[in-house]
Design a protein around this motif. Structure first.
Motif, PDB file in Angstrom:
ATOM      1  N   MET B 214       1.146  -1.420   0.538  1.00  0.00           N
ATOM      2  CA  MET B 214      -0.455   0.083   0.025  1.00  0.00           C
ATOM      3  C   MET B 214       0.846   1.251  -0.430  1.00  0.00           C
ATOM      4  N   LEU B 215       1.826   1.198   0.569  1.00  0.00           N
ATOM      5  CA  LEU B 215       2.689   2.159   0.574  1.00  0.00           C
ATOM      6  C   LEU B 215       3.505   2.922  -0.927  1.00  0.00           C
ATOM      7  N   GLY B 216       4.281   1.254  -1.162  1.00  0.00           N
ATOM      8  CA  GLY B 216       4.728   1.574  -2.669  1.00  0.00           C
ATOM      9  C   GLY B 216       3.521   2.297  -3.175  1.00  0.00           C
ATOM     10  N   LEU B 217       1.984   1.439  -2.975  1.00  0.00           N
ATOM     11  CA  LEU B 217       0.908   2.687  -3.758  1.00  0.00           C
ATOM     12  C   LEU B 217       0.961   3.681  -4.028  1.00  0.00           C
ATOM     13  N   GLY B 218       0.588   4.086  -2.650  1.00  0.00           N
ATOM     14  CA  GLY B 218       0.734   5.701  -2.188  1.00  0.00           C
ATOM     15  C   GLY B 218       1.810   6.114  -3.874  1.00  0.00           C
ATOM     16  N   ARG B 219       2.904   5.776  -3.610  1.00  0.00           N
ATOM     17  CA  ARG B 219       3.740   6.240  -4.389  1.00  0.00           C
ATOM     18  C   ARG B 219       3.413   6.327  -5.924  1.00  0.00           C
ATOM     19  N   ALA B 220       3.728   5.157  -6.351  1.00  0.00           N
ATOM     20  CA  ALA B 220       3.137   5.038  -7.711  1.00  0.00           C
ATOM     21  C   ALA B 220       1.976   5.883  -8.034  1.00  0.00           C
ATOM     22  N   LEU B 221       1.085   6.115  -7.446  1.00  0.00           N
ATOM     23  CA  LEU B 221      -0.312   7.338  -7.223  1.00  0.00           C
ATOM     24  C   LEU B 221       0.331   8.419  -7.678  1.00  0.00           C
ATOM     25  N   GLY B 222       1.217   9.045  -7.045  1.00  0.00           N
ATOM     26  CA  GLY B 222       1.812  10.442  -7.099  1.00  0.00           C
ATOM     27  C   GLY B 222       2.886  10.612  -7.860  1.00  0.00           C
ATOM     28  N   GLU B 223       3.097   9.605  -8.841  1.00  0.00           N
ATOM     29  CA  GLU B 223       4.664   9.925  -9.328  1.00  0.00           C
ATOM     30  C   GLU B 223       4.110  10.003 -11.080  1.00  0.00           C
ATOM     31  N   THR B 224       4.901  11.256 -11.087  1.00  0.00           N
ATOM     32  CA  THR B 224       4.471  12.822 -11.882  1.00  0.00           C
ATOM     33  C   THR B 224       5.785  12.533 -12.421  1.00  0.00           C
ATOM     34  N   ILE B 225       6.873  12.969 -12.886  1.00  0.00           N
ATOM     35  CA  ILE B 225       7.277  13.346 -13.756  1.00  0.00           C
ATOM     36  C   ILE B 225       7.901  12.516 -14.991  1.00  0.00           C
ATOM     37  N   ALA B 226       8.182  11.227 -13.883  1.00  0.00           N
ATOM     38  CA  ALA B 226       8.529  10.035 -14.861  1.00  0.00           C
ATOM     39  C   ALA B 226       7.875   9.234 -15.749  1.00  0.00           C
ATOM     40  N   VAL B 230       6.486   9.075 -20.575  1.00  0.00           N
ATOM     41  CA  VAL B 230       5.763   8.298 -21.066  1.00  0.00           C
ATOM     42  C   VAL B 230       4.406   7.806 -20.743  1.00  0.00           C
ATOM     43  N   ILE B 231       3.641   8.425 -20.738  1.00  0.00           N
ATOM     44  CA  ILE B 231       2.643   7.928 -20.362  1.00  0.00           C
ATOM     45  C   ILE B 231       2.230   8.569 -22.050  1.00  0.00           C
ATOM     46  N   GLY B 232       1.762   9.103 -22.685  1.00  0.00           N
ATOM     47  CA  GLY B 232       1.450   9.313 -23.818  1.00  0.00           C
ATOM     48  C   GLY B 232       0.413  10.558 -23.368  1.00  0.00           C
ATOM     49  N   ASN B 233      -0.278  11.022 -22.909  1.00  0.00           N
ATOM     50  CA  ASN B 233      -0.905  12.757 -22.539  1.00  0.00           C
ATOM     51  C   ASN B 233      -1.453  12.446 -23.367  1.00  0.00           C
ATOM     52  N   SER B 234      -2.606  11.470 -23.531  1.00  0.00           N
ATOM     53  CA  SER B 234      -3.858  11.279 -24.175  1.00  0.00           C
ATOM     54  C   SER B 234      -5.545  11.663 -23.611  1.00  0.00           C
ATOM     55  N   ALA B 235      -6.119  12.704 -24.055  1.00  0.00           N
ATOM     56  CA  ALA B 235      -6.983  13.208 -23.926  1.00  0.00           C
ATOM     57  C   ALA B 235      -8.260  12.619 -23.202  1.00  0.00           C
ATOM     58  N   LEU B 248      -3.837  11.781 -12.982  1.00  0.00           N
ATOM     59  CA  LEU B 248      -3.260  13.229 -12.569  1.00  0.00           C
ATOM     60  C   LEU B 248      -2.237  14.312 -12.643  1.00  0.00           C
ATOM     61  N   ALA B 249      -1.272  13.264 -12.070  1.00  0.00           N
ATOM     62  CA  ALA B 249       0.010  13.726 -11.711  1.00  0.00           C
ATOM     63  C   ALA B 249       0.471  14.273 -12.461  1.00  0.00           C
ATOM     64  N   ALA B 250       0.044  14.134 -13.778  1.00  0.00           N
ATOM     65  CA  ALA B 250       1.064  13.941 -15.248  1.00  0.00           C
ATOM     66  C   ALA B 250      -0.088  15.531 -15.979  1.00  0.00           C
ATOM     67  N   VAL B 251      -1.100  15.324 -15.516  1.00  0.00           N
ATOM     68  CA  VAL B 251      -1.716  16.418 -16.359  1.00  0.00           C
ATOM     69  C   VAL B 251      -1.395  18.542 -15.745  1.00  0.00           C
ATOM     70  N   PHE B 256      -0.206  23.123 -15.916  1.00  0.00           N
ATOM     71  CA  PHE B 256       0.053  24.411 -15.042  1.00  0.00           C
ATOM     72  C   PHE B 256       0.483  25.877 -15.571  1.00  0.00           C
ATOM     73  N   GLY B 257       1.455  25.191 -16.549  1.00  0.00           N
ATOM     74  CA  GLY B 257       2.193  26.515 -17.070  1.00  0.00           C
ATOM     75  C   GLY B 257       1.211  27.381 -18.105  1.00  0.00           C
ATOM     76  N   GLU B 258       0.312  26.773 -18.635  1.00  0.00           N
ATOM     77  CA  GLU B 258      -0.382  27.320 -19.824  1.00  0.00           C
ATOM     78  C   GLU B 258      -1.739  27.709 -18.728  1.00  0.00           C
ATOM     79  N   ALA B 259      -1.877  27.050 -17.734  1.00  0.00           N
ATOM     80  CA  ALA B 259      -3.259  27.065 -17.419  1.00  0.00           C
ATOM     81  C   ALA B 259      -3.710  29.022 -16.822  1.00  0.00           C
ATOM     82  N   ALA B 260      -2.472  29.807 -16.676  1.00  0.00           N
ATOM     83  CA  ALA B 260      -2.609  30.662 -15.500  1.00  0.00           C
ATOM     84  C   ALA B 260      -4.015  31.423 -16.500  1.00  0.00           C
TER      85      ALA B 260
END
Lengths: 289, 314
Positions: B214-226, B230-235, B248-251, B256-260
């Motif tokens: 479960m702690l590993g899952l916590g890390r996996a859910l929040g991992e962002t930059i990696a 590699v996720i492809g950023n599909s809508a 969620l983290a990747a989006v 964020f930069g363009e959303a201002a």
């Protein structure tokens, strides 16, 4: 405190019913045992030395254990009695850096021979530990069946054997209605008898007991001691104990160890009343230890 | 204890709770524009994330987060537990420290380096194998069709590598608590090493290992930059595990930069953060539950009777 030692040390009253009663389900070796009454094996140690790394803890022991007898190994802490016990079923070598030399012969077969299967040795030589060790998460039934499962015995035969072993360990009447409840839910004394049932279920040829009552209260201790007397009808038993009264109560023969040496071995009565070695006399009379 | 010290410590402890509460409240306030514009249900369950068309359905992100994390657990936990078992039960003593350090070292690699490694090495190397798997096992659900370079599976595989050190480290600790007597009892019954592990070690540590996962899952859910790399950023939510996706983290990291300049877009990203925060909170509560249960079980597993001195003291 436990009851006074009986005066007839070598002639303990045996229970009326032997371990293998007629209503016990028939499986080969048990019925065989019932036929000839005795199937315990002879064990002999020849020049057994045990080491922990460079430290020699046991210095060349020669000792015979007679079939269908209880042999007690006594002596002060660090005398090597538990190490000797653990050498017999090759548990000693599980400790990192530990090894032994010499021979451990079970009916003439060296358990340390290179072509001997380690797991077969341990199945043939059962062991009961100081603390009760029922497997957590397993039910009473599954605890007793654990060794059978490892030996590939399943189904009806396994449940017959579990019942036989629980009867043999004097636990059947207490647990027969809750075989599926967890083993760790039993009291300490019941847990230890559960472990004895688990040990005899695989029908070993020899049973080793490493201070089996040291974690039990006096009543439970008495129950286990009675059980040992019943079990020797069928098995050869080696027991390590700190408790000299216990040795006097249960053992046919007693071996006294000191500083890694076997000082003296003989009929329990003579060890306690008429020892030949002065060190034995000092120990059994409570001068040290 | 001295009164001033107690007051300071109580204050510090309370501050942690205040910060967490403040996080939640602040995130909610900042995210409110998107909830009032589209409704919380639409935000969570609509399958389209197209800020350019004013579509803010976070479902592809939530599902992507859960899918990649699930893949990470399925691949990573068995490897981590196997490594922990090897180190604690099987490995020769001199190798033990070295192996432990090597596994722990995986945690020291920065996640952006993991991402780059995956982009330039893992994706091209593994794509033929993925395509073969996709073609051969197309009868399975969520398998089949053309494999995309960046996809859910790659992200999950990468996450698996990243959670192995923490899951393995905690599993090692849990496995080390298995009493020697239980292991010896199994061996004395004629168990082989593996049978001993199955009979005495794993049952005893099952709950603790679940907590580690479960702690590993916590890390996996929040991992962002990696994952972003590699996720492809599909809508939209992909149809197979080899489709491109989004988390969620990747989006948040990407947009964020363009959303201002766009208040609703900005609010929607903060709402994504809120959902992620709640998701990890739930996971942590589940982990806590498992670990507490494990501790209770270990206490309950101890022999009931107190040792009674029946003879000479040890």
């Amino acid at each position: 405190m436990t009851p006074e030692p009986t005066t007839t040390l070598t002639d303990v009253d045996l229970p009326e019913t032997p371990l293998t009663t007629p209503e016990v389900p028939a499986h080969e070796s048990a019925s065989e045992a019932a036929a000839n009454g005795k199937n315990g094996r002879r064990l002999s140690l020849q020049d057994l030395k045990a080491f922990y790394g460079d430290n020699e803890a046991v210095h060349g022991i020669n000792l015979e254990y007679n079939p269908n007898e209880v042999t007690a190994m006594i002596g002060p802490s660090g005398c090597g009695k538990s190490t000797v016990l653990r050498c017999i079923n090759r548990m000693h070598e599980e400790i990192p850096g530990a090894y032994s030399t010499g021979k451990v012969l079970l009916d003439g077969l060296d358990v340390y021979a290179s072509d001997v299967d380690l797991t077969a040795v341990r199945r043939a030589i059962g062991m009961v530990f100081q603390k009760p060790t029922p497997f957590p998460t397993l039910s009473i039934f599954d605890n007793v069946a654990a060794g059978l499962k490892l030996a590939g015995i399943k189904g009806v035969e396994a449940s017959d054997r579990v019942e036989w072993a629980l009867k043999g360990a004097g636990l059947w009447n207490e647990v027969k209605d809750r075989l599926n409840s967890p083993g760790i839910g039993l009291s300490g004394g019941q847990q230890q008898r559960l472990c004895i049932a688990r040990t005899i279920a695989v029908e070993p040829e020899l049973i080793l007991m490493d201070e089996p009552c040291s974690a039990l209260d006096p009543i439970a201790t008495l129950r286990v001691e009675e059980l040992i007397q019943e079990l020797k009808e069928q098995f050869t038993i080696v027991i390590v104990t700190h408790n000299m009264q216990q040795a006097a109560r249960v053992a046919d023969r007693t071996a006294f160890f000191l500083l890694g040496d076997l000082v003296e071995v003989g009929p329990t009565e003579s060890i306690f009343t008429n020892p030949t070695d002065s060190r034995t006399e000092e120990y059994v009379s409570g001068k040290f230890g | 204890m001295d009164t001033p010290v107690r007051r300071i410590l109580t204050g510090v402890a309370a501050l942690i709770l205040v910060i967490i509460a403040f996080f939640l409240i602040r995130l909610y306030i900042e995210a409110r524009p998107v909830f009032s514009a589209y409704g919380a249900t639409h935000f969570v369950f609509d399958n389209a994330w197209l800020p350019s068309k004013n579509l803010y359905g976070a479902w592809p992100l939530i599902a992507g987060t859960l899918i990649t994390s699930a893949i990470a657990l399925i691949i990573g936990v068995p490897i981590a537990v196997a490594a922990a078992l090897f180190v604690t039960e099987l490995c020769p003593r001199p190798l033990r420290a070295t192996l432990t350090i090597l596994v722990d070292l995986l945690a020291a690699v920065p996640s952006v380096v993991y991402g780059l490694w995956a982009v330039f090495f893992l994706i091209p190397k593994i794509k033929p194998a993925e395509q073969w798997f996709s073609d051969t096992f197309s009868f399975l659900p969520f398998v089949g069709g053309q494999v995309a370079g960046p996809n859910y599976f790659i992200a999950g595989l990468l996450l698996a590598t990243m959670i192995i050190p923490i899951v393995s480290a905690i599993s090692r600790e849990v496995l080390a608590t298995v009493p020697q007597e239980h292991k010896e009892a199994a061996l004395a019954l004629g168990a082989t090493r593996w049978e001993m592990i199955r009979l005495a070690v794993l049952p005893y540590s099952r709950a603790g290992i679940s907590g580690a996962a479960m702690l590993g899952l916590g890390r996996a859910l929040g991992e962002t930059i990696a994952v972003t790399l590699v996720i492809g950023n599909s809508a939209h939510l992909g149809s197979t595990i080899f489709s491109q996706g989004y988390t969620l983290a990747a989006v948040i990291a990407n947009e964020f930069g363009e959303a201002a300049s766009n208040p609703v877009h900005r609010a929607s990203l903060i709402a994504a953060g809120l959902v992620l925060f709640l998701l990890t909170l739930v996971v942590n509560f589940i982990a806590r539950f498992y670990v507490t249960r494990a501790e209770k079980k270990m206490l309950g597993g101890a022999p009931v009777a107190e040792p009674v001195a029946t003879g000479a003291a040890a």
